[in-house]
Design a protein around this motif. Structure first.
Motif, PDB file in Angstrom:
ATOM      1  N   VAL A 110       9.939  -7.406 -10.844  1.00  0.00           N
ATOM      2  CA  VAL A 110       8.727  -7.146 -10.067  1.00  0.00           C
ATOM      3  C   VAL A 110       9.019  -6.094  -8.999  1.00  0.00           C
ATOM      4  CG1 VAL A 110       6.965  -8.150  -8.567  1.00  0.00           C
ATOM      5  CG2 VAL A 110       7.927  -9.503 -10.461  1.00  0.00           C
ATOM      6  N   VAL A 111       8.154  -5.100  -8.925  1.00  0.00           N
ATOM      7  CA  VAL A 111       8.247  -4.072  -7.886  1.00  0.00           C
ATOM      8  C   VAL A 111       6.897  -3.980  -7.188  1.00  0.00           C
ATOM      9  CG1 VAL A 111       8.699  -1.646  -7.345  1.00  0.00           C
ATOM     10  CG2 VAL A 111       9.953  -2.759  -9.217  1.00  0.00           C
ATOM     11  N   LYS A 112       6.914  -4.157  -5.893  1.00  0.00           N
ATOM     12  CA  LYS A 112       5.683  -4.057  -5.092  1.00  0.00           C
ATOM     13  C   LYS A 112       5.553  -2.647  -4.549  1.00  0.00           C
ATOM     14  CE  LYS A 112       2.200  -6.299  -3.168  1.00  0.00           C
ATOM     15  NZ  LYS A 112       1.403  -7.354  -3.815  1.00  0.00           N
ATOM     16  N   THR A 113       4.356  -2.061  -4.692  1.00  0.00           N
ATOM     17  CA  THR A 113       4.122  -0.732  -4.141  1.00  0.00           C
ATOM     18  C   THR A 113       2.623  -0.451  -4.093  1.00  0.00           C
ATOM     19  OG1 THR A 113       4.848   1.590  -4.242  1.00  0.00           O
ATOM     20  CG2 THR A 113       4.181   0.564  -6.333  1.00  0.00           C
ATOM     21  N   LEU A 114       2.233   0.591  -3.386  1.00  0.00           N
ATOM     22  CA  LEU A 114       0.868   1.131  -3.333  1.00  0.00           C
ATOM     23  C   LEU A 114      -0.176   0.135  -2.815  1.00  0.00           C
ATOM     24  CD1 LEU A 114       0.603   3.198  -6.671  1.00  0.00           C
ATOM     25  CD2 LEU A 114       1.157   4.033  -4.378  1.00  0.00           C
ATOM     26  N   ASN A 115       0.243  -0.886  -2.094  1.00  0.00           N
ATOM     27  CA  ASN A 115      -0.696  -1.898  -1.624  1.00  0.00           C
ATOM     28  C   ASN A 115      -1.064  -1.744  -0.152  1.00  0.00           C
ATOM     29  OD1 ASN A 115       2.068  -2.732  -1.113  1.00  0.00           O
ATOM     30  ND2 ASN A 115       1.219  -4.655  -0.363  1.00  0.00           N
ATOM     31  N   THR A 116      -0.685  -0.616   0.445  1.00  0.00           N
ATOM     32  CA  THR A 116      -0.933  -0.408   1.880  1.00  0.00           C
ATOM     33  C   THR A 116      -1.862   0.783   2.122  1.00  0.00           C
ATOM     34  OG1 THR A 116       1.108   0.894   1.989  1.00  0.00           O
ATOM     35  CG2 THR A 116       1.262  -1.431   2.605  1.00  0.00           C
ATOM     36  N   MET A 117      -2.805   0.984   1.204  1.00  0.00           N
ATOM     37  CA  MET A 117      -3.694   2.148   1.290  1.00  0.00           C
ATOM     38  C   MET A 117      -4.986   1.855   0.539  1.00  0.00           C
ATOM     39  SD  MET A 117      -1.362   4.315  -1.383  1.00  0.00           S
ATOM     40  CE  MET A 117       0.078   3.665  -0.527  1.00  0.00           C
ATOM     41  N   SER A 187     -14.173   2.620  10.905  1.00  0.00           N
ATOM     42  CA  SER A 187     -14.251   4.018  10.440  1.00  0.00           C
ATOM     43  C   SER A 187     -14.871   4.187   9.066  1.00  0.00           C
ATOM     44  CB  SER A 187     -12.842   4.633  10.427  1.00  0.00           C
ATOM     45  OG  SER A 187     -12.216   4.480  11.678  1.00  0.00           O
ATOM     46  N   GLY A 188     -15.274   3.096   8.415  1.00  0.00           N
ATOM     47  CA  GLY A 188     -15.841   3.212   7.080  1.00  0.00           C
ATOM     48  C   GLY A 188     -14.758   3.308   6.018  1.00  0.00           C
ATOM     49  N   PHE A 189     -15.179   3.686   4.813  1.00  0.00           N
ATOM     50  CA  PHE A 189     -14.265   3.700   3.677  1.00  0.00           C
ATOM     51  C   PHE A 189     -13.584   5.053   3.468  1.00  0.00           C
ATOM     52  CE2 PHE A 189     -16.653  -0.115   2.758  1.00  0.00           C
ATOM     53  CZ  PHE A 189     -15.703  -0.947   2.167  1.00  0.00           C
ATOM     54  N   THR A 190     -13.453   5.820   4.520  1.00  0.00           N
ATOM     55  CA  THR A 190     -12.690   7.063   4.432  1.00  0.00           C
ATOM     56  C   THR A 190     -11.256   6.727   4.033  1.00  0.00           C
ATOM     57  OG1 THR A 190     -14.042   8.013   6.181  1.00  0.00           O
ATOM     58  CG2 THR A 190     -11.955   9.114   5.701  1.00  0.00           C
ATOM     59  N   PRO A 191     -10.679   7.411   3.026  1.00  0.00           N
ATOM     60  CA  PRO A 191      -9.326   7.067   2.569  1.00  0.00           C
ATOM     61  C   PRO A 191      -8.295   7.090   3.699  1.00  0.00           C
ATOM     62  CG  PRO A 191     -10.371   8.520   1.002  1.00  0.00           C
ATOM     63  CD  PRO A 191     -11.281   8.457   2.194  1.00  0.00           C
ATOM     64  N   PHE A 192      -7.440   6.075   3.714  1.00  0.00           N
ATOM     65  CA  PHE A 192      -6.356   6.012   4.692  1.00  0.00           C
ATOM     66  C   PHE A 192      -5.201   5.229   4.090  1.00  0.00           C
ATOM     67  CE2 PHE A 192      -8.682   2.116   5.544  1.00  0.00           C
ATOM     68  CZ  PHE A 192      -7.689   1.175   5.765  1.00  0.00           C
ATOM     69  N   ALA A 193      -4.041   5.325   4.749  1.00  0.00           N
ATOM     70  CA  ALA A 193      -2.855   4.597   4.319  1.00  0.00           C
ATOM     71  C   ALA A 193      -2.052   4.180   5.542  1.00  0.00           C
ATOM     72  CB  ALA A 193      -1.981   5.462   3.406  1.00  0.00           C
ATOM     73  N   ILE A 194      -1.353   3.067   5.423  1.00  0.00           N
ATOM     74  CA  ILE A 194      -0.371   2.688   6.435  1.00  0.00           C
ATOM     75  C   ILE A 194       0.829   3.606   6.250  1.00  0.00           C
ATOM     76  CG2 ILE A 194       1.090   0.837   7.319  1.00  0.00           C
ATOM     77  CD1 ILE A 194      -1.888   0.237   7.597  1.00  0.00           C
ATOM     78  N   SER A 195       1.331   4.201   7.323  1.00  0.00           N
ATOM     79  CA  SER A 195       2.414   5.163   7.194  1.00  0.00           C
ATOM     80  C   SER A 195       3.440   4.987   8.297  1.00  0.00           C
ATOM     81  CB  SER A 195       1.852   6.588   7.216  1.00  0.00           C
ATOM     82  OG  SER A 195       2.865   7.521   6.952  1.00  0.00           O
ATOM     83  N   ILE A 196       4.664   5.383   8.010  1.00  0.00           N
ATOM     84  CA  ILE A 196       5.725   5.407   9.009  1.00  0.00           C
ATOM     85  C   ILE A 196       5.871   6.835   9.503  1.00  0.00           C
ATOM     86  CG2 ILE A 196       8.179   5.013   9.441  1.00  0.00           C
ATOM     87  CD1 ILE A 196       6.603   2.467   8.866  1.00  0.00           C
ATOM     88  N   ALA A 197       5.678   7.045  10.800  1.00  0.00           N
ATOM     89  CA  ALA A 197       5.822   8.379  11.379  1.00  0.00           C
ATOM     90  C   ALA A 197       7.240   8.542  11.910  1.00  0.00           C
ATOM     91  CB  ALA A 197       4.816   8.570  12.519  1.00  0.00           C
TER      92      ALA A 197
END
Length: 198
Positions: A110-117, A187-197
């Protein structure tokens, strides 16, 4: 080319299937019907769980034989929904859907990914004005490398992909879903993602 089965034909599954096909992979999409999912999983090298997270564990445990020896990419978040249909709380507090899947399916990587956007970012990360982060959680380094390669084919730059470590780290990224309803209401459904800066 990788043979991929996408389980779930909603916005997330459909978007991933289209993009992965465009990237040159052989993709089969299966809806939630057990027979269709079993047939798709049986012939795939990689299976993507894009089913609603609240029912994913039950659906995928039923496919234990078909998932044996396969890579299972889990992009879902297991939550209870609030009155507005947005996530309200975690279904597995102190754990994660990915951990539950790995425990129930020991013969599957199992690999978890792409669930923070939001889903459009999964297959078009460059649409954001700032660099997003795709996190990887899983026990099998080879499986994570396969998933990393798939992400690269979807437009994810190497520096945008962060390997967090074992499957237990998925509880952190799954908890990030609790940001989502508040951001959407603000902000509505404008695309966004959780990110590390950095």
């Amino acid at each position: 080319m990788t043979t991929i089965a996408v389980l779930g034909n909603g916005r997330v599954g459909g978007n991933l299937a289209t993009a992965l096909t465009r990237a040159g992979h052989e993709v089969t999409v299966a809806d939630r019907e057990p027979g269709a999912a079993a047939d798709a999983a049986r012939t795939a090298e990689v299976v993507i769980n894009a089913t609603p997270g609240a029912g994913s564990l039950e659906r995928l445990v039923a496919l234990r034989a078909e998932l044996q020896g396969k890579i299972l990419v889990d992009v879902s978040n297991a939550t209870t929904d609030g009155p507005d249909g947005l996530p309200a709380d975690l279904l597995y507090p102190g754990s994660s859907l990915a951990e539950q899947l790995q425990e129930a399916l020991p013969g599957t990587s199992v690999v978890k990914t792409l669930n923070t956007m939001l889903f459009p970012v999964m297959t078009a990360p460059a649409i954001l004005t700032q660099a997003p982060t795709a996190f990887l959680s899983g026990e099998d380094p080879q499986a994570k490398q396969t998933v990393r390669d798939l992400l690269t084919g979807l437009g994810w730059r190497t520096e945008w992909i962060t390997d967090l470590g074992g499957i237990r780290t998925a509880r952190a990224t799954e908890a990030a879903i609790l940001f989502v309803p508040h951001v959407i209401r603000s902000s509505g459904f404008t695309p966004f993602a959780i990110s590390i800066a950095r």
